[in-house]
Design a protein around this motif. Structure first.
Motif, mmCIF file in Angstrom:
data_model
loop_
_atom_site.group_PDB
_atom_site.id
_atom_site.type_symbol
_atom_site.label_atom_id
_atom_site.label_comp_id
_atom_site.label_asym_id
_atom_site.label_seq_id
_atom_site.Cartn_x
_atom_site.Cartn_y
_atom_site.Cartn_z
ATOM 1 N N GLY A 131 0.623 25.592 -0.882
ATOM 2 C CA GLY A 131 -0.747 25.120 -0.996
ATOM 3 C C GLY A 131 -0.927 23.887 -0.125
ATOM 4 N N SER A 132 -2.131 23.415 -0.029
ATOM 5 C CA SER A 132 -2.377 22.221 0.790
ATOM 6 C C SER A 132 -1.892 20.983 0.028
ATOM 7 C CB SER A 132 -3.861 22.093 1.130
ATOM 8 O OG SER A 132 -4.609 21.998 -0.059
ATOM 9 N N ALA A 133 -1.486 19.999 0.789
ATOM 10 C CA ALA A 133 -0.998 18.752 0.180
ATOM 11 C C ALA A 133 -2.179 17.961 -0.365
ATOM 12 C CB ALA A 133 -0.243 17.932 1.212
ATOM 13 N N ASP A 134 -1.935 17.262 -1.437
ATOM 14 C CA ASP A 134 -2.949 16.360 -2.000
ATOM 15 C C ASP A 134 -2.328 14.963 -2.044
ATOM 16 O OD1 ASP A 134 -5.329 15.529 -3.004
ATOM 17 O OD2 ASP A 134 -5.131 16.519 -4.949
ATOM 18 N N SER A 135 -3.186 13.950 -2.100
ATOM 19 C CA SER A 135 -2.651 12.580 -2.046
ATOM 20 C C SER A 135 -3.426 11.663 -2.978
ATOM 21 C CB SER A 135 -2.714 12.041 -0.623
ATOM 22 O OG SER A 135 -4.057 11.943 -0.205
ATOM 23 N N PHE A 136 -2.763 10.590 -3.319
ATOM 24 C CA PHE A 136 -3.343 9.536 -4.152
ATOM 25 C C PHE A 136 -2.947 8.212 -3.520
ATOM 26 C CE2 PHE A 136 -2.829 6.483 -7.673
ATOM 27 C CZ PHE A 136 -4.129 6.480 -8.158
ATOM 28 N N SER A 137 -3.949 7.455 -3.120
ATOM 29 C CA SER A 137 -3.704 6.184 -2.432
ATOM 30 C C SER A 137 -3.884 5.032 -3.409
ATOM 31 C CB SER A 137 -4.692 6.054 -1.268
ATOM 32 O OG SER A 137 -4.441 4.898 -0.534
ATOM 33 N N PHE A 138 -2.942 4.081 -3.371
ATOM 34 C CA PHE A 138 -3.033 2.930 -4.264
ATOM 35 C C PHE A 138 -2.342 1.728 -3.644
ATOM 36 C CE2 PHE A 138 0.797 5.212 -5.293
ATOM 37 C CZ PHE A 138 1.738 4.251 -5.599
ATOM 38 N N ARG A 139 -2.669 0.574 -4.173
ATOM 39 C CA ARG A 139 -2.075 -0.679 -3.713
ATOM 40 C C ARG A 139 -1.560 -1.428 -4.936
ATOM 41 N NH1 ARG A 139 -1.789 -3.941 0.360
ATOM 42 N NH2 ARG A 139 -3.148 -2.765 1.712
ATOM 43 N N HIS A 178 0.851 -1.195 0.000
ATOM 44 C CA HIS A 178 0.000 0.000 0.000
ATOM 45 C C HIS A 178 0.888 1.247 0.000
ATOM 46 C CE1 HIS A 178 -2.532 3.134 1.908
ATOM 47 N NE2 HIS A 178 -3.390 2.656 1.039
ATOM 48 N N TYR A 179 0.554 2.193 -0.864
ATOM 49 C CA TYR A 179 1.315 3.433 -0.985
ATOM 50 C C TYR A 179 0.362 4.619 -1.015
ATOM 51 C CZ TYR A 179 5.089 0.378 -2.610
ATOM 52 O OH TYR A 179 6.031 -0.594 -2.719
ATOM 53 N N ILE A 180 0.872 5.778 -0.592
ATOM 54 C CA ILE A 180 0.135 7.035 -0.740
ATOM 55 C C ILE A 180 1.116 8.044 -1.324
ATOM 56 C CG2 ILE A 180 -1.130 8.884 0.417
ATOM 57 C CD1 ILE A 180 -1.813 6.863 2.637
ATOM 58 N N PHE A 181 0.825 8.508 -2.543
ATOM 59 C CA PHE A 181 1.654 9.546 -3.154
ATOM 60 C C PHE A 181 1.106 10.882 -2.688
ATOM 61 C CE2 PHE A 181 2.600 12.634 -6.504
ATOM 62 C CZ PHE A 181 3.980 12.539 -6.509
ATOM 63 N N GLU A 182 1.976 11.708 -2.087
ATOM 64 C CA GLU A 182 1.567 13.018 -1.583
ATOM 65 C C GLU A 182 2.392 14.088 -2.286
ATOM 66 O OE1 GLU A 182 0.535 12.429 2.994
ATOM 67 O OE2 GLU A 182 2.548 11.688 2.480
ATOM 68 N N VAL A 183 1.746 15.176 -2.633
ATOM 69 C CA VAL A 183 2.434 16.282 -3.298
ATOM 70 C C VAL A 183 1.892 17.595 -2.738
ATOM 71 C CG1 VAL A 183 0.805 16.355 -5.238
ATOM 72 C CG2 VAL A 183 3.137 17.238 -5.537
ATOM 73 N N LYS A 184 2.794 18.551 -2.591
ATOM 74 C CA LYS A 184 2.390 19.898 -2.185
ATOM 75 C C LYS A 184 3.115 20.894 -3.085
ATOM 76 C CE LYS A 184 5.676 19.857 1.670
ATOM 77 N NZ LYS A 184 5.838 19.972 3.113
ATOM 78 N N SER A 185 2.558 22.075 -3.186
ATOM 79 C CA SER A 185 3.128 23.078 -4.092
ATOM 80 C C SER A 185 3.354 24.381 -3.334
ATOM 81 C CB SER A 185 2.188 23.327 -5.273
ATOM 82 O OG SER A 185 0.980 23.891 -4.805
ATOM 83 N N ARG A 186 4.175 25.230 -3.937
ATOM 84 C CA ARG A 186 4.340 26.606 -3.445
ATOM 85 C C ARG A 186 4.580 27.496 -4.659
ATOM 86 N NH1 ARG A 186 10.164 26.578 -0.236
ATOM 87 N NH2 ARG A 186 11.466 26.469 -2.101
ATOM 88 N N ASN A 187 4.121 28.729 -4.519
ATOM 89 C CA ASN A 187 4.262 29.653 -5.647
ATOM 90 C C ASN A 187 5.548 30.455 -5.516
ATOM 91 O OD1 ASN A 187 3.727 31.683 -3.787
ATOM 92 N ND2 ASN A 187 1.573 31.884 -4.404
ATOM 93 N N GLN A 188 5.711 31.438 -6.412
ATOM 94 C CA GLN A 188 6.939 32.222 -6.423
ATOM 95 C C GLN A 188 7.095 33.079 -5.168
ATOM 96 O OE1 GLN A 188 6.915 34.914 -9.734
ATOM 97 N NE2 GLN A 188 4.810 35.578 -9.364
#
Length: 170
Positions: free
Chosen positions: A82-90, A67-77
């Motif tokens: 920004g808030s983190a978003d995630s994608f969960s998969f197995r 089981h994995y959760i890919f998490e990504v967050k962003s920031r501007n210049q």
């Protein structure tokens, strides 16, 4: 798959044959969008977030089952995150690492050990029969030789006693 009760998204099941994944992501800040930066991690594999980068994709190859959760967050210049978003998969296990194959490995291993013990026991019994036959034959030969020695001993005694009698008579 249905979502779990905690409100998270459904867990996507990915077959083992598709365990090379590329994630593409973007931010919603459009002023100088090329200056947006991203940080990511793959929970279940990475323990810390990556360094900030302008790259908008991340590749993972040859992921193991689990089981994995890919998490990504962003920031501007302006360095506003920004808030983190995630994608969960197995990732599903390959057929040779499933519970039923481990059971088959154990059964095959057990049968192999049983077969080896059976063959070894059969060979030892056959060898034992041959050795017993050899012992019987040799014992028989010794009995025959013993009888021959006893007969020769009797003949020798007879000769000795006849020689002794002749000496006495003379």
């Amino acid at each position: 798959n249905s979502p779990d009760l905690s409100g998270m998204r459904a867990v996507i099941k990915i077959p083992w044959s598709s365990n090379d994944l590329t994630f593409y992501y973007s931010a919603t800040f459009f002023e100088d969008a090329e200056k947006n930066q991203f940080s990511y991690r793959l929970a279940g594999m990475d323990s810390v977030w990556s360094n900030w980068t302008n790259d908008h994709k991340k590749e993972y190859t040859n992921l193991r089952e689990g089981h994995y959760i890919f998490e990504v967050k962003s920031r501007n210049q302006y360095l506003v995150e920004g808030s983190a978003d995630s994608f969960s998969f197995r990732i599903s296990a390959p057929w040779y690492r499933t519970w039923w194959m481990y059971l088959a490995y154990i059964l095959i291993g057990g049968l192999a050990v049983y077969g080896l013990v059976f063959i070894r026991t059969r060979n030892l019994k056959a060898r034992s029969v041959i050795l017993e036959k050899t012992v019987r034959e040799r014992t028989n030969e010794i009995r025959i030789q013993k009888k021959n020695v006893e007969k020769l001993s009797e003949i020798g005694k007879d000769i000795t006693s006849s020689l002794s009698l002749e000496n006495i008579i003379k």
